[in-house]
Design a protein around this motif. Structure first.
Motif, PDB file in Angstrom:
ATOM      1  N   ALA A  64       0.819  -1.225   0.000  1.00 52.71           N
ATOM      2  CA  ALA A  64       0.000   0.000   0.000  1.00 52.71           C
ATOM      3  C   ALA A  64       0.851   1.272   0.000  1.00 52.71           C
ATOM      4  O   ALA A  64       0.332   2.378   0.084  1.00 52.71           O
ATOM      5  CB  ALA A  64      -0.986   0.040   1.170  1.00 52.71           C
ATOM      6  N   GLY A  65       2.164   1.110  -0.115  1.00 52.12           N
ATOM      7  CA  GLY A  65       3.053   2.275  -0.124  1.00 52.12           C
ATOM      8  C   GLY A  65       3.137   2.931  -1.492  1.00 52.12           C
ATOM      9  O   GLY A  65       2.558   2.438  -2.471  1.00 52.12           O
ATOM     10  N   HIS A  66       3.884   4.046  -1.550  1.00 56.69           N
ATOM     11  CA  HIS A  66       4.011   4.815  -2.788  1.00 56.69           C
ATOM     12  C   HIS A  66       4.650   3.967  -3.885  1.00 56.69           C
ATOM     13  O   HIS A  66       5.710   3.394  -3.697  1.00 56.69           O
ATOM     14  CB  HIS A  66       4.850   6.071  -2.515  1.00 56.69           C
ATOM     15  N   MET A  67       3.981   3.895  -5.022  1.00 57.29           N
ATOM     16  CA  MET A  67       4.444   3.181  -6.214  1.00 57.29           C
ATOM     17  C   MET A  67       4.453   1.658  -6.041  1.00 57.29           C
ATOM     18  O   MET A  67       5.113   0.951  -6.808  1.00 57.29           O
ATOM     19  CB  MET A  67       5.840   3.657  -6.645  1.00 57.29           C
ATOM     20  N   GLY A  68       3.697   1.187  -5.055  1.00 57.53           N
ATOM     21  CA  GLY A  68       3.574  -0.265  -4.881  1.00 57.53           C
ATOM     22  C   GLY A  68       2.971  -0.909  -6.118  1.00 57.53           C
ATOM     23  O   GLY A  68       3.209  -2.083  -6.408  1.00 57.53           O
ATOM     24  N   GLY A  94       3.584   9.051  -1.032  1.00 62.36           N
ATOM     25  CA  GLY A  94       3.649  10.075  -2.077  1.00 62.36           C
ATOM     26  C   GLY A  94       2.282  10.283  -2.675  1.00 62.36           C
ATOM     27  O   GLY A  94       1.276  10.236  -1.961  1.00 62.36           O
ATOM     28  N   SER A  95       2.236  10.432  -4.005  1.00 64.72           N
ATOM     29  CA  SER A  95       0.957  10.695  -4.670  1.00 64.72           C
ATOM     30  C   SER A  95       0.062   9.456  -4.737  1.00 64.72           C
ATOM     31  O   SER A  95      -1.126   9.569  -5.038  1.00 64.72           O
ATOM     32  CB  SER A  95       1.223  11.231  -6.080  1.00 64.72           C
ATOM     33  N   THR A  96       0.610   8.289  -4.467  1.00 60.05           N
ATOM     34  CA  THR A  96      -0.179   7.052  -4.472  1.00 60.05           C
ATOM     35  C   THR A  96      -1.312   7.150  -3.452  1.00 60.05           C
ATOM     36  O   THR A  96      -1.055   7.488  -2.286  1.00 60.05           O
ATOM     37  CB  THR A  96       0.733   5.844  -4.138  1.00 60.05           C
ATOM     38  N   SER A 148      -1.199   5.931   0.174  1.00 64.77           N
ATOM     39  CA  SER A 148      -0.017   6.281   0.974  1.00 64.77           C
ATOM     40  C   SER A 148      -0.125   7.705   1.514  1.00 64.77           C
ATOM     41  O   SER A 148      -0.926   8.501   1.038  1.00 64.77           O
ATOM     42  CB  SER A 148       1.248   6.155   0.120  1.00 64.77           C
ATOM     43  N   ASN A 149       0.716   8.006   2.507  1.00 67.40           N
ATOM     44  CA  ASN A 149       0.740   9.345   3.101  1.00 67.40           C
ATOM     45  C   ASN A 149       2.150   9.920   2.965  1.00 67.40           C
ATOM     46  O   ASN A 149       3.098   9.375   3.527  1.00 67.40           O
ATOM     47  CB  ASN A 149       0.346   9.241   4.581  1.00 67.40           C
ATOM     48  N   PRO A 150       2.283  11.029   2.207  1.00 72.86           N
ATOM     49  CA  PRO A 150       3.622  11.577   1.936  1.00 72.86           C
ATOM     50  C   PRO A 150       4.386  12.016   3.188  1.00 72.86           C
ATOM     51  O   PRO A 150       5.602  12.179   3.138  1.00 72.86           O
ATOM     52  CB  PRO A 150       3.352  12.775   1.019  1.00 72.86           C
ATOM     53  N   LEU A 151       3.687  12.187   4.297  1.00 74.80           N
ATOM     54  CA  LEU A 151       4.377  12.644   5.510  1.00 74.80           C
ATOM     55  C   LEU A 151       4.921  11.477   6.340  1.00 74.80           C
ATOM     56  O   LEU A 151       5.761  11.667   7.218  1.00 74.80           O
ATOM     57  CB  LEU A 151       3.433  13.495   6.370  1.00 74.80           C
ATOM     58  N   ASN A 152       4.432  10.274   6.064  1.00 79.18           N
ATOM     59  CA  ASN A 152       4.835   9.114   6.874  1.00 79.18           C
ATOM     60  C   ASN A 152       5.993   8.334   6.262  1.00 79.18           C
ATOM     61  O   ASN A 152       5.956   8.015   5.075  1.00 79.18           O
ATOM     62  CB  ASN A 152       3.660   8.139   7.021  1.00 79.18           C
ATOM     63  N   PRO A 153       6.988   7.995   7.076  1.00 77.58           N
ATOM     64  CA  PRO A 153       8.037   7.103   6.568  1.00 77.58           C
ATOM     65  C   PRO A 153       7.429   5.733   6.259  1.00 77.58           C
ATOM     66  O   PRO A 153       6.517   5.295   6.953  1.00 77.58           O
ATOM     67  CB  PRO A 153       9.017   6.991   7.739  1.00 77.58           C
ATOM     68  N   SER A 154       7.931   5.095   5.201  1.00 78.86           N
ATOM     69  CA  SER A 154       7.423   3.764   4.848  1.00 78.86           C
ATOM     70  C   SER A 154       8.176   2.688   5.611  1.00 78.86           C
ATOM     71  O   SER A 154       7.586   1.738   6.103  1.00 78.86           O
ATOM     72  CB  SER A 154       7.601   3.511   3.348  1.00 78.86           C
ATOM     73  N   PHE A 155       9.484   2.854   5.675  1.00 74.60           N
ATOM     74  CA  PHE A 155      10.337   1.843   6.297  1.00 74.60           C
ATOM     75  C   PHE A 155      10.924   2.379   7.601  1.00 74.60           C
ATOM     76  O   PHE A 155      11.077   3.595   7.773  1.00 74.60           O
ATOM     77  CB  PHE A 155      11.495   1.481   5.358  1.00 74.60           C
ATOM     78  N   SER A 156      11.276   1.468   8.499  1.00 71.22           N
ATOM     79  CA  SER A 156      12.010   1.863   9.704  1.00 71.22           C
ATOM     80  C   SER A 156      13.466   2.108   9.318  1.00 71.22           C
ATOM     81  O   SER A 156      13.893   1.724   8.224  1.00 71.22           O
ATOM     82  CB  SER A 156      11.934   0.744  10.746  1.00 71.22           C
ATOM     83  N   GLY A 159      17.397  16.301 -11.784  1.00 71.20           N
ATOM     84  CA  GLY A 159      16.635  15.170 -12.300  1.00 71.20           C
ATOM     85  C   GLY A 159      15.207  15.649 -12.397  1.00 71.20           C
ATOM     86  O   GLY A 159      14.677  16.188 -11.431  1.00 71.20           O
ATOM     87  N   SER A 160      14.601  15.495 -13.565  1.00 68.56           N
ATOM     88  CA  SER A 160      13.323  16.177 -13.799  1.00 68.56           C
ATOM     89  C   SER A 160      12.139  15.533 -13.088  1.00 68.56           C
ATOM     90  O   SER A 160      11.164  16.189 -12.788  1.00 68.56           O
ATOM     91  CB  SER A 160      13.041  16.219 -15.300  1.00 68.56           C
ATOM     92  N   ASP A 161      12.211  14.206 -12.840  1.00 67.30           N
ATOM     93  CA  ASP A 161      11.039  13.459 -12.363  1.00 67.30           C
ATOM     94  C   ASP A 161       9.957  13.471 -13.448  1.00 67.30           C
ATOM     95  O   ASP A 161       8.767  13.422 -13.153  1.00 67.30           O
ATOM     96  CB  ASP A 161      10.496  14.047 -11.053  1.00 67.30           C
ATOM     97  N   SER A 162      10.392  13.557 -14.709  1.00 69.85           N
ATOM     98  CA  SER A 162       9.439  13.578 -15.819  1.00 69.85           C
ATOM     99  C   SER A 162       9.658  12.359 -16.711  1.00 69.85           C
ATOM    100  O   SER A 162      10.724  11.762 -16.658  1.00 69.85           O
ATOM    101  CB  SER A 162       9.619  14.851 -16.646  1.00 69.85           C
ATOM    102  N   PRO A 163       8.712  11.973 -17.568  1.00 73.93           N
ATOM    103  CA  PRO A 163       7.338  12.438 -17.511  1.00 73.93           C
ATOM    104  C   PRO A 163       6.636  11.880 -16.271  1.00 73.93           C
ATOM    105  O   PRO A 163       6.693  10.689 -16.001  1.00 73.93           O
ATOM    106  CB  PRO A 163       6.726  11.868 -18.794  1.00 73.93           C
ATOM    107  N   TRP A 164       5.962  12.742 -15.576  1.00 74.64           N
ATOM    108  CA  TRP A 164       5.202  12.339 -14.380  1.00 74.64           C
ATOM    109  C   TRP A 164       4.277  13.494 -14.036  1.00 74.64           C
ATOM    110  O   TRP A 164       4.613  14.648 -14.366  1.00 74.64           O
ATOM    111  CB  TRP A 164       6.138  12.038 -13.199  1.00 74.64           C
ATOM    112  N   GLY A 165       3.166  13.219 -13.403  1.00 73.19           N
ATOM    113  CA  GLY A 165       2.229  14.283 -13.063  1.00 73.19           C
ATOM    114  C   GLY A 165       1.912  15.090 -14.312  1.00 73.19           C
ATOM    115  O   GLY A 165       1.551  14.532 -15.348  1.00 73.19           O
ATOM    116  N   SER A 166       2.110  16.397 -14.242  1.00 67.52           N
ATOM    117  CA  SER A 166       1.835  17.257 -15.397  1.00 67.52           C
ATOM    118  C   SER A 166       3.113  17.716 -16.090  1.00 67.52           C
ATOM    119  O   SER A 166       3.119  18.708 -16.815  1.00 67.52           O
ATOM    120  CB  SER A 166       1.042  18.487 -14.948  1.00 67.52           C
ATOM    121  N   TYR A 167       4.214  17.025 -15.827  1.00 66.12           N
ATOM    122  CA  TYR A 167       5.509  17.373 -16.437  1.00 66.12           C
ATOM    123  C   TYR A 167       5.717  16.484 -17.664  1.00 66.12           C
ATOM    124  O   TYR A 167       5.995  15.294 -17.538  1.00 66.12           O
ATOM    125  CB  TYR A 167       6.617  17.147 -15.407  1.00 66.12           C
TER     126      TYR A 167
END
Ligand SMILES: [Zn+2]
Length: 417
Positions: A149-153, A187-189, A192-200, A327-335
């Protein structure tokens, strides 16, 4: 053109990546796809004059751009990751091949792929290496490692607990991962919650150790202070996004974390432009619709503040001497694909000099992804990965958006008039 025939490139300016050259007509002599000589046109040896010369007046030659953060399977048209992952692998692969060519034509000769679904990243890299597809030299992670259930799972590599994590990292390496990408926070998934760490910290240390054991670099998506802190404690090599938000989502530029970044000598990939594109996308949407909801207005205010804070962060990090790469992080979102230069421009607008911003997207990005010995500078003996742009980006940074020609290993990638 046969790349085995020696030839010359002549431009009015050059950026080698070693010193801030004064505008001067330069030549580059290329043989068997490699740079053999670089010099002033006024000092060219007679014996070189017999070779074919490609002349680019009013242009600048610089190292092919190195985009340290891409997602070739995405359209970059506002579609979210959750929906992209619902498409078939075949559709995603076709899009990735098209995008890779768009990147190359825009001047990107090397790129680090930060996450695709299933084995698409590996297939794309091989297709480009085998010259079945045209694109930048690819450094790939395959899939980002995340939690259930994490970001990009949705890309296919969730792992929970030390045993599963170890196995997943080893599996990725067996499949051909050049580095390990970690979704260290949500992240945007949607789940998931962008404020919470996924791993210890212990789990991140496991990933770090497994990767470093076989000399692979690590990079972690971090959109909160807690995420940054955990990643730094685990000695992750690159902090992606580096968003300084506390557990309530309020901006808090934590100096002690910056100290730790400096101490670890970690790279930071700020991904500024994607947040600017998201903001513009929302503004456009609101302009087009007849009435705007309260939610949209508060979202717009939130995004404006977030963009301002991210620009402030880059400005401060640069001043404190943190190693920033582009690093652009593109194509992603509206980029959309093919606009890596916009990330370089965004870094310049955030306070870097034109020269430093260009290095962030060439020399430094190459170093940060393990290509420091191969890409990112113009030097004798290296592959002739060269971008020719109209104008001079040292004077006007937006000239990076005018690619006239792109050479990859000395081979022209664009038709010339
Ligand atoms: Zn990304």
């Amino acid at each position: 053109m046969n790349n085995l025939n020696p030839f010359l490139i002549k431009t009015d300016n050059i950026i080698t990546g070693f010193k801030n050259e004064k505008p001067n007509p330069y030549y580059i002599f290329i043989e068997e796809g490699k740079i053999k000589e670089i010099g002033l046109q006024s000092e060219i040896r007679d014996s070189l004059k017999q070779f074919r010369s490609f002349n680019y007046p009013n242009c600048t030659a610089l190292p092919g751009l190195v985009d340290g953060h891409t997602h070739m399977i995405a359209p970059g048209d506002g579609t979210g990751g959750d929906d992209i992952a619902k498409e078939t692998d075949e559709t995603l692969l076709i899009r990735a091949v098209n995008n890779a060519k768009i990147f190359l034509d825009s001047g990107v000769t090397a790129a680090r792929e930060n996450g695709a679904k299933n084995d698409i990243g590996f297939i794309l890299k091989k297709a480009i290496n085998d010259r079945i597809a045209e694109g930048p030299k690819m450094i790939v992670c395959g899939r980002p490692i995340t939690i259930t259930a994490g970001h990009m799972g949705y890309f296919g590599s969730p792992a929970d607990g030390i045993t599963e994590i170890k196995k997943e990292v080893r599996k990725l390496i067996k499949e051909g991962a050049d580095f390990i990408k970690i979704a260290a926070t949500g992240g945007s998934t949607v789940t998931s919650n962008p404020l919470n760490p996924s791993f210890s910290v212990l789990e991140l240390k496991t990933i770090s150790e497994e990767a470093h054991r076989v000399n692979k670099l690590t990079a972690a998506h971090c959109t909160s202070n807690k995420g940054i802190q955990f990643a730094l404690e685990a000695k992750i090599d690159m902090i992606i996004h580096c968003v300084f938000d506390d557990e309530n989502g309020n901006f808090h530029y934590q100096e002690d974390l910056v100290e730790k970044i400096l101490k670890n000598n970690s790279w930071v990939n700020p991904t500024l432009q994607i947040s600017i594109f998201e903001l513009e996308h929302l503004k456009d949407k609101m302009k087009k619709s007849s009435e705007t909801s309260k939610e949209q207005k508060s979202m717009l205010d939130k995004m404006k503040i977030s963009v301002e804070n991210r620009i402030k962060t880059v400005n401060k990090l640069t001043k404190s001497g943190v190693k920033i790469m582009a690093g652009s992080d593109s194509p992603w979102g509206s980029y959309p694909p093919g606009q890596f230069y916009k990330e370089i421009e965004a870094l310049q607008k955030a306070g870097m000099s034109n020269y430093e911003a260009i290095l962030a997207g060439t020399k430094y990005s190459a170093q940060s992804i393990g290509l420091g010995e191969q890409s990112g500078v113009l030097e004798i003996g290296r592959n002739a990965d060269i971008l020719i742009v109209k104008g001079n980006p040292l004077i006007k940074i937006s000239d990076l958006s005018n690619p006239i020609q792109v050479y990859k290993k000395g081979i022209k990638q664009k038709n010339e008039l």
